[in-house]
Scaffold this motif. Structure first.
Motif, short mmCIF file in Angstrom:
data_model
loop_
_atom_site.label_atom_id
_atom_site.label_comp_id
_atom_site.label_asym_id
_atom_site.label_seq_id
_atom_site.Cartn_x
_atom_site.Cartn_y
_atom_site.Cartn_z
N MET A 36 0.14 -1.32 -0.03
CA MET A 36 -0.07 -0.06 -0.35
C MET A 36 0.96 1.26 -0.15
N PRO A 37 1.90 1.32 0.38
CA PRO A 37 2.82 2.87 0.67
C PRO A 37 3.05 3.06 -0.49
N GLY A 38 3.30 2.07 -1.53
CA GLY A 38 3.83 2.15 -2.98
C GLY A 38 2.56 2.65 -3.83
N ILE A 39 1.31 1.69 -3.22
CA ILE A 39 0.09 2.75 -4.22
C ILE A 39 -0.45 3.76 -4.12
N ILE A 40 -0.59 3.91 -2.33
CA ILE A 40 -0.66 5.35 -2.38
C ILE A 40 0.48 6.35 -3.06
N GLU A 41 1.92 5.99 -3.04
CA GLU A 41 2.59 7.31 -3.21
C GLU A 41 2.37 7.69 -5.25
N ALA A 42 2.03 6.29 -5.47
CA ALA A 42 1.84 6.81 -7.18
C ALA A 42 0.74 7.03 -7.65
N LEU A 43 -0.54 7.31 -6.30
CA LEU A 43 -1.71 7.81 -6.37
C LEU A 43 -1.55 9.20 -6.35
N ARG A 44 -0.80 9.37 -5.04
CA ARG A 44 -0.35 10.99 -4.56
C ARG A 44 0.27 11.47 -5.95
N ASP A 45 1.87 10.60 -5.98
CA ASP A 45 2.26 11.03 -7.74
C ASP A 45 1.47 11.87 -8.87
N HIS A 46 0.52 11.06 -8.90
CA HIS A 46 -1.02 12.12 -10.49
C HIS A 46 -1.42 12.07 -9.56
N ALA A 47 -1.77 13.10 -8.69
CA ALA A 47 -2.93 14.10 -7.90
C ALA A 47 -3.87 12.98 -8.57
N ASN A 48 -4.04 11.30 -8.60
CA ASN A 48 -5.46 10.59 -8.75
C ASN A 48 -6.13 10.33 -7.75
N PRO A 49 -7.32 10.98 -7.82
CA PRO A 49 -8.48 10.57 -6.65
C PRO A 49 -8.44 9.18 -6.10
N PHE A 50 -8.78 8.84 -4.59
CA PHE A 50 -9.44 7.16 -4.61
C PHE A 50 -9.43 7.67 -3.00
N SER A 51 -10.21 6.02 -3.02
CA SER A 51 -10.45 6.12 -2.10
C SER A 51 -10.59 4.51 -1.33
N ILE A 52 -10.58 4.49 0.11
CA ILE A 52 -10.09 3.01 0.93
C ILE A 52 -11.36 2.65 2.02
N LEU A 53 -11.73 1.22 1.83
CA LEU A 53 -12.71 1.06 2.76
C LEU A 53 -11.69 0.11 3.62
N THR A 54 -11.96 -0.16 4.54
CA THR A 54 -11.02 -1.58 5.23
C THR A 54 -11.80 -1.72 6.62
N LYS A 55 -10.82 -2.88 7.05
CA LYS A 55 -11.42 -2.68 8.70
C LYS A 55 -10.08 -3.34 9.33
N GLY A 56 -8.87 -2.38 8.94
CA GLY A 56 -7.57 -2.67 9.29
C GLY A 56 -7.00 -1.60 9.96
N THR A 57 -6.30 -1.97 11.44
CA THR A 57 -5.82 -0.76 12.03
C THR A 57 -4.68 -0.33 11.45
N LEU A 58 -3.39 -1.25 10.76
CA LEU A 58 -2.62 -0.96 10.20
C LEU A 58 -2.96 0.33 8.29
N ILE A 59 -3.27 0.76 8.90
CA ILE A 59 -3.89 2.10 7.66
C ILE A 59 -3.25 3.16 8.15
N LEU A 60 -3.38 3.16 9.51
CA LEU A 60 -2.62 3.98 10.62
C LEU A 60 -1.06 4.81 9.66
N ARG A 61 0.08 3.15 9.63
CA ARG A 61 1.49 3.60 8.95
C ARG A 61 1.57 4.44 7.78
N ASP A 62 0.20 4.38 7.86
CA ASP A 62 -0.02 5.06 6.30
C ASP A 62 0.17 6.62 6.57
N LEU A 63 -0.64 7.03 7.78
CA LEU A 63 -1.19 7.91 7.97
C LEU A 63 -0.17 9.17 7.33
N PRO A 64 0.90 9.71 6.93
CA PRO A 64 1.57 10.01 6.69
C PRO A 64 1.33 10.99 4.78
N LEU A 65 1.58 9.41 4.52
CA LEU A 65 1.81 8.98 2.65
C LEU A 65 0.27 9.17 2.82
#
Length: 346
Positions: free
Chosen positions: A143-172
């Motif tokens: 997911m970090p590489g995925i979010i970085e790609a979306l960020r670099d291309h300013a591509n809108p996105f959404s995430i649905l999750t039950k996982g707390t691991l998403i907080l690891r990627d909060l800065p991204l």
């Protein structure tokens, strides 16, 4: 998905079985005996594509998805995605919970796709099939590489999750939200501890998921809650609905969207088997309620939706058909009034 393409490294065991499932040299399989992944087999594949078009007949309100994993260690007994394992000649029951397909080249593929002239920056939804922040993500870190790609291309996105691991990627996520619309929803269908332990045994506890909602909101990323599934006769009592909506409101959710349990092929057989074992007195009631297909009757869905919306209004989050996320203000000197925008997510 086609499985003929090569992996990063040759398989060292189980090759004959994997070749029969996925095509020669198509997958590296690893089974771990560590406590975190005991009994779980990861099939590491190199996908040919990663951005998938949602079928036109789908009820989903988005057109494109990215799914870096297939199968899910959350082991939710109701998971509608179970039938996708059948296409791979894998079991839709225990196999879905323990045979996890990992698209190890997902970030690179996505970056290449977003750079294509044929791509026009459409919204991409993630976590709509299986959870992209299931436990496997802690090992593979796709997911970090995925979010970085979306960020670099300013591509809108959404995430649905039950996982707390998403907080690891909060800065991204914050970085992405400075340049494009980012929508986050957390799935919490109930806060009943006994029900959680039996129907979602591999997930973080509901209160931990609501901690994620609180943390994201505190970080300036609005987070909605998909109250799903509301499970008939087990999680739909008015007191249960009240307790759940109250907890969602206290976590600071921007919205709450109820969704009644639906039982598609693959999930239906697995869930009904579980129901017969744990709540045999409910089997006939379920057979009647779902006699017309995968979805509960409209009258039942409307009743649950009305109750949840009334409770949401009472607790100050208001009824909503969609989770709302706001763009994080850019750190440059912009007028504060111009910074926030809103995104309809689900």
């Amino acid at each position: 998905m086609r499985w003929e393409n090569l992996t990063d490294e040759p398989a060292d065991h189980g090759r004959a079985r994997d070749a029969a499932l996925f095509g020669a040299e198509a997958v590296v399989s690893r089974t771990f005996d560590t406590p975190e992944f005991a009994g779980v087999t990861f099939h590491e594949i190199r996908a040919r594509s990663i951005v998938n078009r949602v079928p036109g007949a789908s009820r989903m309100p988005f057109e494109w998805t990215v799914n870096p994993y297939r199968g899910c260690t959350h082991a939710c007994v109701y998971c509608f995605a179970r039938n996708t394992h059948r296409y791979l000649d894998l079991d839709t029951g225990l196999g879905f919970d323990s045979q996890i397909v990992v698209k190890v080249n997902a970030p690179r593929l996505l970056r290449h796709h977003l750079a294509s002239r044929r791509w026009h920056g459409e919204h991409i939804a993630m976590g709509t099939n299986v959870d992209c922040y299931q436990r496997a993500e802690g090992r593979y870190r796709l997911m970090p590489g995925i979010i970085e790609a979306l960020r670099d291309h300013a591509n809108p996105f959404s995430i649905l999750t039950k996982g707390t691991l998403i907080l690891r990627d909060l800065p991204l996520l914050r970085q992405a939200a400075e340049v494009t619309d980012v929508g986050i929803s957390v799935s919490v269908g109930f806060v009943d501890q006994e029900l959680w332990r039996t129907v979602e045994p591999g997930t973080p506890a509901p209160e931990r998921r609501l901690d994620v909602v609180r943390a994201l909101t505190d970080a300036g990323i609005g987070c909605g809650v998909l109250m799903a599934p509301v499970i008939p006769f087990l999680g739909d009592h008015p007191d249960q609905l009240r307790a759940t909506v109250r907890a969602i409101a206290r976590a600071g959710a921007t919205s709450v969207t109820p969704l009644v349990l639906h039982l598609r092929p693959g999930a239906r057989e697995w869930f009904m088997g579980w129901l017969a074992q744990h709540h045999p007195h409910l089997v006939r009631r379920y057979e009647r309620l779902y006699a017309e297909g995968a979805y509960a009757p409209k009258w039942y869905q409307r009743r649950v939706t009305r109750q949840v919306h009334e409770l949401a209004e009472e607790f100050g989050i208001g009824p909503s058909r969609a989770a709302v996320a706001r763009r994080v203000p850019v750190r440059e000197e912009e007028p504060a009034a111009e910074a926030p925008t809103q995104l309809t997510l689900l």
